[in-house]
Design a protein around this motif. Structure first.
Motif, mmCIF file in Angstrom:
data_model
loop_
_atom_site.group_PDB
_atom_site.id
_atom_site.type_symbol
_atom_site.label_atom_id
_atom_site.label_comp_id
_atom_site.label_asym_id
_atom_site.label_seq_id
_atom_site.Cartn_x
_atom_site.Cartn_y
_atom_site.Cartn_z
ATOM 1 N N LEU A 43 -11.861 10.349 5.880
ATOM 2 C CA LEU A 43 -10.258 9.687 6.281
ATOM 3 C C LEU A 43 -10.266 9.839 7.637
ATOM 4 C CD1 LEU A 43 -8.490 10.693 2.973
ATOM 5 C CD2 LEU A 43 -10.251 9.203 2.814
ATOM 6 N N ALA A 44 -8.891 8.540 7.881
ATOM 7 C CA ALA A 44 -8.591 8.475 9.290
ATOM 8 C C ALA A 44 -7.555 9.708 9.761
ATOM 9 C CB ALA A 44 -7.139 7.212 8.697
ATOM 10 N N SER A 45 -7.469 10.646 8.597
ATOM 11 C CA SER A 45 -6.782 12.269 9.065
ATOM 12 C C SER A 45 -7.509 12.688 9.184
ATOM 13 C CB SER A 45 -5.789 12.813 7.271
ATOM 14 O OG SER A 45 -6.728 12.714 6.657
ATOM 15 N N GLY A 46 -8.688 12.900 8.609
ATOM 16 C CA GLY A 46 -10.191 13.848 9.267
ATOM 17 C C GLY A 46 -10.183 14.631 7.659
ATOM 18 N N ALA A 47 -9.912 14.740 7.415
ATOM 19 C CA ALA A 47 -9.547 14.986 6.195
ATOM 20 C C ALA A 47 -11.508 14.552 4.918
ATOM 21 C CB ALA A 47 -8.419 15.299 4.575
ATOM 22 N N THR A 48 -11.944 15.403 4.932
ATOM 23 C CA THR A 48 -13.240 14.939 4.493
ATOM 24 C C THR A 48 -13.194 15.362 2.473
ATOM 25 O OG1 THR A 48 -14.545 15.291 6.387
ATOM 26 C CG2 THR A 48 -15.750 15.131 4.764
ATOM 27 N N TYR A 49 -13.973 14.483 2.231
ATOM 28 C CA TYR A 49 -13.794 15.320 0.343
ATOM 29 C C TYR A 49 -15.819 14.776 0.285
ATOM 30 C CZ TYR A 49 -9.201 14.703 0.437
ATOM 31 O OH TYR A 49 -7.575 15.196 1.119
ATOM 32 N N TYR A 87 -6.600 5.447 5.933
ATOM 33 C CA TYR A 87 -7.834 4.750 4.909
ATOM 34 C C TYR A 87 -9.254 5.856 5.550
ATOM 35 C CZ TYR A 87 -7.577 3.842 9.833
ATOM 36 O OH TYR A 87 -7.714 4.013 11.630
ATOM 37 N N ILE A 88 -9.912 5.520 4.959
ATOM 38 C CA ILE A 88 -11.051 5.709 4.453
ATOM 39 C C ILE A 88 -12.431 5.388 5.984
ATOM 40 C CG2 ILE A 88 -14.182 5.801 3.963
ATOM 41 C CD1 ILE A 88 -13.059 5.238 1.044
ATOM 42 N N THR A 89 -12.824 6.355 6.968
ATOM 43 C CA THR A 89 -12.773 5.941 8.004
ATOM 44 C C THR A 89 -14.900 5.956 7.991
ATOM 45 O OG1 THR A 89 -12.766 8.154 8.988
ATOM 46 C CG2 THR A 89 -11.340 6.541 9.510
ATOM 47 N N ASN A 90 -15.463 7.354 6.850
ATOM 48 C CA ASN A 90 -16.959 6.952 7.169
ATOM 49 C C ASN A 90 -17.088 7.118 5.990
ATOM 50 O OD1 ASN A 90 -16.003 8.051 10.372
ATOM 51 N ND2 ASN A 90 -18.189 6.984 10.195
ATOM 52 N N ILE A 91 -18.665 6.993 5.356
ATOM 53 C CA ILE A 91 -18.905 8.211 3.657
ATOM 54 C C ILE A 91 -20.218 7.490 4.812
ATOM 55 C CG2 ILE A 91 -19.320 6.068 1.136
ATOM 56 C CD1 ILE A 91 -16.899 4.667 1.514
ATOM 57 N N ASP A 92 -20.848 9.020 3.720
ATOM 58 C CA ASP A 92 -22.532 9.153 4.132
ATOM 59 C C ASP A 92 -22.805 9.403 3.058
ATOM 60 O OD1 ASP A 92 -24.204 10.905 4.910
ATOM 61 O OD2 ASP A 92 -23.522 12.290 6.331
ATOM 62 N N ASP A 93 -23.815 8.694 2.749
ATOM 63 C CA ASP A 93 -24.572 8.206 1.273
ATOM 64 C C ASP A 93 -25.441 9.638 1.515
ATOM 65 O OD1 ASP A 93 -23.079 5.983 0.451
ATOM 66 O OD2 ASP A 93 -23.896 4.988 2.170
ATOM 67 N N GLN A 94 -26.082 10.218 2.426
ATOM 68 C CA GLN A 94 -26.703 11.203 2.006
ATOM 69 C C GLN A 94 -26.681 12.712 1.919
ATOM 70 O OE1 GLN A 94 -30.126 11.394 5.473
ATOM 71 N NE2 GLN A 94 -30.252 9.304 5.413
ATOM 72 N N THR A 95 -24.874 13.205 2.727
ATOM 73 C CA THR A 95 -24.235 13.866 2.063
ATOM 74 C C THR A 95 -23.145 14.175 1.098
ATOM 75 O OG1 THR A 95 -22.414 13.655 3.904
ATOM 76 C CG2 THR A 95 -24.824 15.077 4.244
ATOM 77 N N ASN A 96 -22.951 12.453 0.801
ATOM 78 C CA ASN A 96 -22.659 12.270 -0.050
ATOM 79 C C ASN A 96 -20.995 12.414 -0.049
ATOM 80 O OD1 ASN A 96 -24.175 10.597 -2.505
ATOM 81 N ND2 ASN A 96 -24.496 12.512 -2.693
ATOM 82 N N THR A 97 -20.815 12.593 1.227
ATOM 83 C CA THR A 97 -18.703 12.762 1.783
ATOM 84 C C THR A 97 -18.605 11.975 2.380
ATOM 85 O OG1 THR A 97 -19.659 13.208 3.521
ATOM 86 C CG2 THR A 97 -19.210 15.585 2.509
ATOM 87 N N SER A 149 0.698 -0.810 -0.172
ATOM 88 C CA SER A 149 0.220 -0.164 0.068
ATOM 89 C C SER A 149 0.684 1.278 -0.165
ATOM 90 C CB SER A 149 -0.649 0.126 1.370
ATOM 91 O OG SER A 149 -1.751 -0.687 1.162
ATOM 92 N N GLN A 150 0.049 2.224 -0.410
ATOM 93 C CA GLN A 150 1.245 3.551 -0.887
ATOM 94 C C GLN A 150 0.633 4.568 0.597
ATOM 95 O OE1 GLN A 150 4.126 3.565 -3.222
ATOM 96 N NE2 GLN A 150 3.271 1.478 -2.796
ATOM 97 N N SER A 151 -0.348 4.267 0.757
ATOM 98 C CA SER A 151 -1.003 5.300 1.534
ATOM 99 C C SER A 151 -2.078 4.792 2.715
ATOM 100 C CB SER A 151 -1.898 6.223 1.041
ATOM 101 O OG SER A 151 -2.605 6.927 2.239
ATOM 102 N N SER A 152 -1.369 5.109 4.474
ATOM 103 C CA SER A 152 -2.214 4.900 5.712
ATOM 104 C C SER A 152 -3.029 5.566 6.014
ATOM 105 C CB SER A 152 -1.278 4.510 6.636
ATOM 106 O OG SER A 152 -0.440 5.780 7.036
#
Length: 353
Positions: free
Chosen positions: A250-256, A237-247, A232-235
């Motif tokens: 990641l573990a870093s806290g960054a939200t896209y 990882y995804i922590t949450n996927i919100d299907d209602q807000t489509n966000t 793996s090239q990154s650690s």
């Protein structure tokens, strides 16, 4: 035997003598009996009569007193006088239940007493023309209206609202009800009143409002991935996927913002140090080659293997390749051995914005 016939004149003379004798006897009788004094009284006046008769009826006749069928006389004799007290009966009338009834009343009677005499019971809602505690007088007419009262209700329901909130600790795809929804409602109470069996009159007498309670449902966004392997090239990882807000978080806290999720066939490539890509970017981990008709240049992607064992991490579409067509992506690795180790894998690609 011989009968002697008297002369008519002689007979008349004998009758006159007989009448005189009878008058004398009556005069002697009256002289022997004294007159009786009667005091006749009623509510209005008193009359005194002296007479020889012992008959109450005759005494009243001599006094000129006329009794009705409902009057009654009480006698009280003293040594010198007989007192005759006349009571004139008094009546009042009650109109109730379609009938008119007359009853005798006495001093001190109330309307309530009169009703008791007639066995008339008042209902809670009945209407009476006189206060039951008031005195009743002769000639009064008490009117009672029977009142029938019934009640009914009507309900108007307001369906409850529902709202959802994100719960990052709850697994993605699951929900839990935090607050049950309760319909709001308004209850209208109506009174129907009928008087003496007539057409009922309907009146709104009460309005009760019960507030609606909104249903609150928590939905989960937490995702679980396997621990990435050494390739793996990154650690991050995804922590949450919100299907209602489509966000996506990641573990870093960054939200896209998540535009879409696609499955792609991923391969690997490498280049010499400092090499430039089709977009002018330096070839390095995080710059991937794409078909720009599928992923326009500069598109930000998050890539991991579909089985979760490999995480490439956040990358940018910055290169192209002759073999990269459709939903195919070529991932940059620093070494050729890593490229061989990776080979070709099916990956889940999250298109970020």
């Amino acid at each position: 035997m011989t009968h002697k016939i008297l002369h008519p004149a002689r007979v008349l003379k004998m009758l006159m003598i007989l009448a005189m004798c009878l008058s004398f006897l009556l005069l002697c009788n009256h002289s022997a009996k004294a007159k009786t004094v009667y005091e006749i009284s009623d509510e209005a006046s008193t009359v005194t009569v002296e007479t020889y008769t012992d008959s109450v009826d005759e005494v009243l006749t001599e006094a000129g007193v006329d009794l009705s069928a409902t009057d009654f006389v009480e006698a009280d004799a003293t040594e010198d006088t007989v007192q005759l007290s006349i009571t004139h009966a008094q009546y009042a009338t009650v109109v109730c239940d379609g009938a008119t009834v007359t009853a005798r009343i006495s001093d001190g009677d109330t309307v309530g007493t009169l009703l008791e005499k007639l066995n008339i019971t008042l209902g809670e809602d009945d209407i009476i023309s006189h206060d039951p505690s008031s005195a009743v007088s002769a000639g009064d007419t008490v009117t009672i209206h029977r009142v029938t009262v019934t009640y009914y209700t009507e309900e108007v329901t307001t369906p409850y609202d529902s709202t959802t909130i994100c719960d990052s600790t709850l697994a993605r795809g699951t929900t839990t009800v935090l607050q049950a929804g309760v319909d709001g409602k308004t209850v209208y109470t109506y009174e129907q009143k009928s008087i003496d069996g007539g057409e009922p009159v309907t009146t709104l007498v009460q309005t009760d409002t019960y507030d609606m309670q909104t249903e609150i449902v928590a939905y989960g966004t937490r995702v679980h991935f396997q621990a990435p392997t050494g390739l793996s090239q990154s650690s991050n990882y995804i922590t949450n996927i919100d299907d209602q807000t489509n966000t996506i978080t990641l573990a870093s806290g960054a939200t896209y913002h998540l535009s879409r999720t696609v499955s792609c066939s991923c391969t690997a490539y490498t280049a010499s140090a400092g090499a430039k890509t089709a977009s002018g970017r330096t070839a390095q981990v995080g710059v991937v080659a794409v078909d720009t008709s599928v992923f326009p240049m500069g598109t930000k992607l998050l890539i991991q293997s579909s089985d979760g064992s490999f995480l490439y991490g956040v990358a940018v579409a910055g290169d192209t390749g002759s073999a990269v067509k459709g939903y195919t992506i070529d991932l940059y690795f620093n070494t050729l051995s890593e490229c061989y180790s990776f080979g070709r894998r099916t990956c889940t690609v999250y298109v970020l914005s």
